[in-house]
Design a protein around this motif. Structure first.
Motif: not given
Length: 381
Positions: A182-187, A135-136, A169-170
């Motif tokens: 797994i990539v975690v995007h912070r918004v 997990i990134q 993503e996914p």
């Protein structure tokens, strides 16, 4: 009954018993003789068979016994694991640990083993292998061991939480497998408000009054800019600006239009309309009067008829043109059009016949520009 028959009847009971005993002794003797003959024949057969044949027979008997015992203890076990390995082990496993050792499937510390012995001689061994996903998130990488599950399960095991607008993503509901990343995007969203000017518009009022100087232009109203506040929402993903969207525009000061009066060929001075609802010349009328027209100005109020004054009202000699009469006025050469007008006022010059009609203007300057014009006055009604 004769003497012979009486003798036979007297002897019949004991005779039957003797006969039965005799037959029993005879059968035993015959059986003994047969047994002696079989033993003698067997002994002769054994003496006749060679030692090699005898040894072969003994071996066959032992092998048959061994196979029987082995078959009785066999339990075919179907072994499957999450690494897509599938084998069949034919041994009396008896337990999950023995089944794992016999199937040559090494069990990891976190692997899950499920052993099921079915009725009869079948069994199944299912091994769920632990695998690793990465997990990134927040600039770091977190390795996570999983048996099964989705992206959401992996985040939960790693103790990583998402805010309302964050995404992965996914996607969260996607299943994970060995080696997945797994990539975690912070918004984040940020609103900024800025003030902008609203440019004023320029509009034109056309009049044929300027027929003597078609380049004349008069400013009726000076324009001024308005003001508005614009709220823009910036979307940042992982600290970088992705897009900006205007979410609100509020006008705080309305702009004022800049109004210019300029020449327009055939454009009437009056805003009034005729019977057909337009400012076009009437298609029918009662009569036409020709004479001199001048212009006049008043700050407001009412005319001699009691009717109001404004663009589209004129002064007349009421004995010639009654008050309230609808007129259409244009210069005799067609270069000037006053348009439709109502007779609402009078004056001395009108009453003594010096002028035919006096045209009302809302500014003194326009009344001067009008001067004296030869006109046709169409009496519409």
């Amino acid at each position: 009954m004769t003497a012979q028959s009486e003798f036979l009847c007297a002897k019949s009971g004991p005779w039957k018993k003797v006969r039965s005993v005799f037959q029993t002794v005879k059968r035993e003797e015959l059986s003994r003789i047969a047994s002696v003959k079989f033993k003698k024949a067997l002994s002769d057969c054994i003496r006749a068979v060679s030692p090699r044949v005898l040894a072969f027979c003994v071996m066959v008997v032992c092998l048959g016994f061994t196979l029987t015992v082995t078959a009785a203890n066999l339990r075919p076990t179907y072994v499957t694991d999450s690494n897509t390995i599938s084998t069949v082990s034919a041994a009396n496993t008896g337990s999950a640990a023995r089944a794992v050792s016999l199937s040559a499937s090494a069990e990891g510390e976190q692997d899950k083993v499920y052993y099921t012995a079915f009725s009869g001689s079948l069994a199944s061994l299912n091994i769920d292998r632990v695998f690793s996903v990465t997990i990134q998130a927040d600039g770091q990488e977190y390795p996570v061991s999983m048996l099964y599950g989705t992206v959401a399960d992996a985040l939960n095991r790693a103790g990583i939480t998402l805010d309302a607008d964050d995404y992965t993503e996914p996607a969260l509901d996607q299943p994970v497998s060995m080696g997945d990343k797994i990539v975690v995007h912070r918004v984040d969203y940020y609103d900024r408000v800025e003030t902008q000017a609203i440019p004023y518009e320029t509009s034109y009022v056309y009049t044929s009054l300027y027929f003597r100087n078609t380049n004349r232009a008069t400013t009726l109203q000076h324009g001024s800019n308005g003001e508005q506040t614009i709220t823009t929402r910036d979307r940042y993903v992982d600290g970088e600006l992705e897009n900006s969207t205007v979410v609100d525009v509020t006008t705080t000061v309305e702009p004022t239009s800049h109004v210019i009066k300029t020449y327009g060929a055939g454009a009437p001075v009056s805003p009034l309309t005729g019977p057909d609802g337009t400012t076009n010349a009437p298609s029918s009328y009662k009569k036409v009067l020709t004479g001199k027209a001048t212009g006049y100005y008043s700050k407001g109020g009412k005319g001699s008829s009691g009717l109001g004054l404004g663009y589209g009202t004129v002064a007349v000699d009421p004995s010639v043109i009654p008050y309230g009469t609808l007129l259409y006025i244009t210069s005799t050469d067609g270069s000037f059009v006053y348009g439709y007008a109502l007779a609402t006022d009078t004056g001395i010059a009108l009453q003594n016949g010096q002028i035919l009609v006096d045209l009302f203007y809302e500014t003194y300057a326009e009344s001067v520009i009008n001067g004296a014009i030869q006109v046709n006055v169409y009496v519409v009604n």
